[in-house]
Write a protein that holds these residues in place. Structure first.
Motif, PDB file in Angstrom:
ATOM      1  N   LEU A 182       3.659  14.282 -27.983  1.00  0.00           N
ATOM      2  CA  LEU A 182       4.230  12.975 -28.300  1.00  0.00           C
ATOM      3  C   LEU A 182       3.590  11.862 -27.479  1.00  0.00           C
ATOM      4  O   LEU A 182       3.256  10.799 -28.005  1.00  0.00           O
ATOM      5  N   ARG A 183       3.427  12.105 -26.167  1.00  0.00           N
ATOM      6  CA  ARG A 183       2.830  11.085 -25.306  1.00  0.00           C
ATOM      7  C   ARG A 183       1.366  10.870 -25.661  1.00  0.00           C
ATOM      8  O   ARG A 183       0.869   9.739 -25.656  1.00  0.00           O
ATOM      9  N   ILE A 184       0.666  11.943 -25.984  1.00  0.00           N
ATOM     10  CA  ILE A 184      -0.737  11.829 -26.396  1.00  0.00           C
ATOM     11  C   ILE A 184      -0.837  10.968 -27.652  1.00  0.00           C
ATOM     12  O   ILE A 184      -1.702  10.096 -27.765  1.00  0.00           O
ATOM     13  N   GLY A 185       0.073  11.205 -28.595  1.00  0.00           N
ATOM     14  CA  GLY A 185       0.075  10.417 -29.824  1.00  0.00           C
ATOM     15  C   GLY A 185       0.336   8.946 -29.556  1.00  0.00           C
ATOM     16  O   GLY A 185      -0.284   8.066 -30.177  1.00  0.00           O
ATOM     17  N   ALA A 186       1.249   8.676 -28.634  1.00  0.00           N
ATOM     18  CA  ALA A 186       1.569   7.283 -28.313  1.00  0.00           C
ATOM     19  C   ALA A 186       0.372   6.564 -27.699  1.00  0.00           C
ATOM     20  O   ALA A 186       0.056   5.421 -28.074  1.00  0.00           O
ATOM     21  N   VAL A 187      -0.309   7.225 -26.782  1.00  0.00           N
ATOM     22  CA  VAL A 187      -1.483   6.611 -26.146  1.00  0.00           C
ATOM     23  C   VAL A 187      -2.616   6.469 -27.158  1.00  0.00           C
ATOM     24  O   VAL A 187      -3.327   5.454 -27.184  1.00  0.00           O
ATOM     25  N   SER A 188      -2.777   7.481 -28.021  1.00  0.00           N
ATOM     26  CA  SER A 188      -3.824   7.416 -29.038  1.00  0.00           C
ATOM     27  C   SER A 188      -3.588   6.240 -29.983  1.00  0.00           C
ATOM     28  O   SER A 188      -4.534   5.521 -30.353  1.00  0.00           O
ATOM     29  N   ASN A 189      -2.343   6.011 -30.349  1.00  0.00           N
ATOM     30  CA  ASN A 189      -2.017   4.862 -31.204  1.00  0.00           C
ATOM     31  C   ASN A 189      -2.296   3.547 -30.480  1.00  0.00           C
ATOM     32  O   ASN A 189      -2.775   2.581 -31.099  1.00  0.00           O
ATOM     33  N   ALA A 190      -1.966   3.504 -29.194  1.00  0.00           N
ATOM     34  CA  ALA A 190      -2.236   2.296 -28.410  1.00  0.00           C
ATOM     35  C   ALA A 190      -3.737   2.019 -28.345  1.00  0.00           C
ATOM     36  O   ALA A 190      -4.176   0.867 -28.461  1.00  0.00           O
ATOM     37  N   LEU A 191      -4.519   3.070 -28.191  1.00  0.00           N
ATOM     38  CA  LEU A 191      -5.978   2.908 -28.155  1.00  0.00           C
ATOM     39  C   LEU A 191      -6.510   2.434 -29.510  1.00  0.00           C
ATOM     40  O   LEU A 191      -7.437   1.617 -29.564  1.00  0.00           O
ATOM     41  N   SER A 192      -5.937   2.942 -30.587  1.00  0.00           N
ATOM     42  CA  SER A 192      -6.352   2.486 -31.923  1.00  0.00           C
ATOM     43  C   SER A 192      -6.092   0.993 -32.075  1.00  0.00           C
ATOM     44  O   SER A 192      -6.915   0.253 -32.632  1.00  0.00           O
ATOM     45  N   HIS A 193      -4.939   0.551 -31.574  1.00  0.00           N
ATOM     46  CA  HIS A 193      -4.608  -0.872 -31.639  1.00  0.00           C
ATOM     47  C   HIS A 193      -5.581  -1.686 -30.791  1.00  0.00           C
ATOM     48  O   HIS A 193      -6.038  -2.761 -31.209  1.00  0.00           O
ATOM     49  N   ASP A 194      -5.917  -1.175 -29.614  1.00  0.00           N
ATOM     50  CA  ASP A 194      -6.889  -1.864 -28.758  1.00  0.00           C
ATOM     51  C   ASP A 194      -8.250  -1.980 -29.442  1.00  0.00           C
ATOM     52  O   ASP A 194      -8.916  -3.018 -29.355  1.00  0.00           O
ATOM     53  N   LEU A 195      -8.659  -0.906 -30.118  1.00  0.00           N
ATOM     54  CA  LEU A 195      -9.944  -0.919 -30.814  1.00  0.00           C
ATOM     55  C   LEU A 195      -9.951  -1.950 -31.943  1.00  0.00           C
ATOM     56  O   LEU A 195     -10.954  -2.627 -32.176  1.00  0.00           O
ATOM     57  N   GLU A 196      -8.833  -2.082 -32.644  1.00  0.00           N
ATOM     58  CA  GLU A 196      -8.728  -3.098 -33.703  1.00  0.00           C
ATOM     59  C   GLU A 196      -8.810  -4.504 -33.105  1.00  0.00           C
ATOM     60  O   GLU A 196      -9.510  -5.375 -33.633  1.00  0.00           O
ATOM     61  N   LEU A 197      -8.120  -4.734 -31.999  1.00  0.00           N
ATOM     62  CA  LEU A 197      -8.170  -6.043 -31.346  1.00  0.00           C
ATOM     63  C   LEU A 197      -9.566  -6.330 -30.809  1.00  0.00           C
ATOM     64  O   LEU A 197     -10.040  -7.472 -30.853  1.00  0.00           O
ATOM     65  N   LEU A 198     -10.228  -5.293 -30.313  1.00  0.00           N
ATOM     66  CA  LEU A 198     -11.598  -5.462 -29.832  1.00  0.00           C
ATOM     67  C   LEU A 198     -12.529  -5.798 -30.996  1.00  0.00           C
ATOM     68  O   LEU A 198     -13.437  -6.633 -30.852  1.00  0.00           O
ATOM     69  N   ALA A 199     -12.303  -5.170 -32.135  1.00  0.00           N
ATOM     70  CA  ALA A 199     -13.098  -5.494 -33.331  1.00  0.00           C
ATOM     71  C   ALA A 199     -12.922  -6.963 -33.702  1.00  0.00           C
ATOM     72  O   ALA A 199     -13.888  -7.657 -34.033  1.00  0.00           O
ATOM     73  N   GLN A 200     -11.690  -7.451 -33.613  1.00  0.00           N
ATOM     74  CA  GLN A 200     -11.434  -8.862 -33.911  1.00  0.00           C
ATOM     75  C   GLN A 200     -12.122  -9.778 -32.906  1.00  0.00           C
ATOM     76  O   GLN A 200     -12.636 -10.843 -33.271  1.00  0.00           O
TER      77      GLN A 200
END
Length: 224
Positions: A174-192
């Protein structure tokens, strides 16, 4: 900017008015007894107009020079920020791949370490952006917003990882999934951020062809 342009153009309008008035005086007084006086008045008008025209040309040249200097500063500033974004991208991609692999391992019944070494997976700092101060105002508002939002979310992701590093949260699925989702969001913001600051910048994964940074980051973000 509009007020400055109107103020500067006042010299040009006054020049045109004086030249027009001078021509009118010459035309109206031509061949009349006071033609000499009219010619003197017209000459004064032409002289004043020449001064005003010179002022307008000088101010226009200064305005264009200032605009070019600001454009050069902005370009150099964006180049430095882009370099920092590239460094950040490399770290986030590695972190995303690490957590994706950990998720796959745990989902397959693998045993996870109780206290994994996540120090190297923490999002990298952005010291240049953090210390830019008022220089950030060189950028357009959407670019500033993108950088501020990115840094805010990176801090939240670090907090998520810190809770695992210091043992407050278990390194489980569960914690791994939460951090992985946070990283996905960071990658999207970095793309922007790349789209706002360095839209043509290209990145490449090992043994892959270079592609637009925003495209690559979004593909990595969607992976798990």
């Amino acid at each position: 900017m509009q007020t400055s342009t109107k103020t500067t153009n006042a010299d040009l309008w006054l020049f045109l008015i004086l030249v027009g008035a001078g021509l009118a005086v010459i035309w109206l007084q031509y061949r009349k007894p006071d033609a000499a006086a009219a010619a003197t008045l017209a000459g004064a008008m032409f002289g004043g107009g020449a001064v005003l025209l010179g002022n307008w040309i000088a101010r226009r040249a200064e305005r264009e020079r200032s605009a070019q200097e600001e454009a050069d500063r902005r370009s150099k500033f964006q180049t430095l920020i882009a370099a920092e974004l590239v460094n950040l991208a490399a770290g986030l991609i590695d972190s995303k791949e690490y957590f994706h692999a950990a998720s796959q391992h745990a989902a397959g019944g693998g045993v996870l370490p109780l206290q994994p070494d996540l120090i190297r997976s923490l999002p990298r700092d952005m010291p240049f952006v953090a210390n830019a101060g008022v220089e950030l105002l060189l950028l357009e508002q959407p670019a500033i917003d993108a950088l501020v939002t990115l840094r805010t979310n990176l801090a939240l992701t670090r907090t998520e990882m810190d809770s695992i590093i210091d043992g407050r949260d278990r390194f489980g699925l569960l914690r791994i999934g939460a951090v992985s989702n946070a990283l996905s969001h960071d990658l999207e913001l970095l793309a922007q951020a790349f789209e706002r600051i360095a839209p043509t910048r290209r990145l490449a994964l090992p043994e892959r062809e270079p592609e637009l940074a925003a495209t690559l980051l979004r593909r990595v973000a969607a992976n798990g």
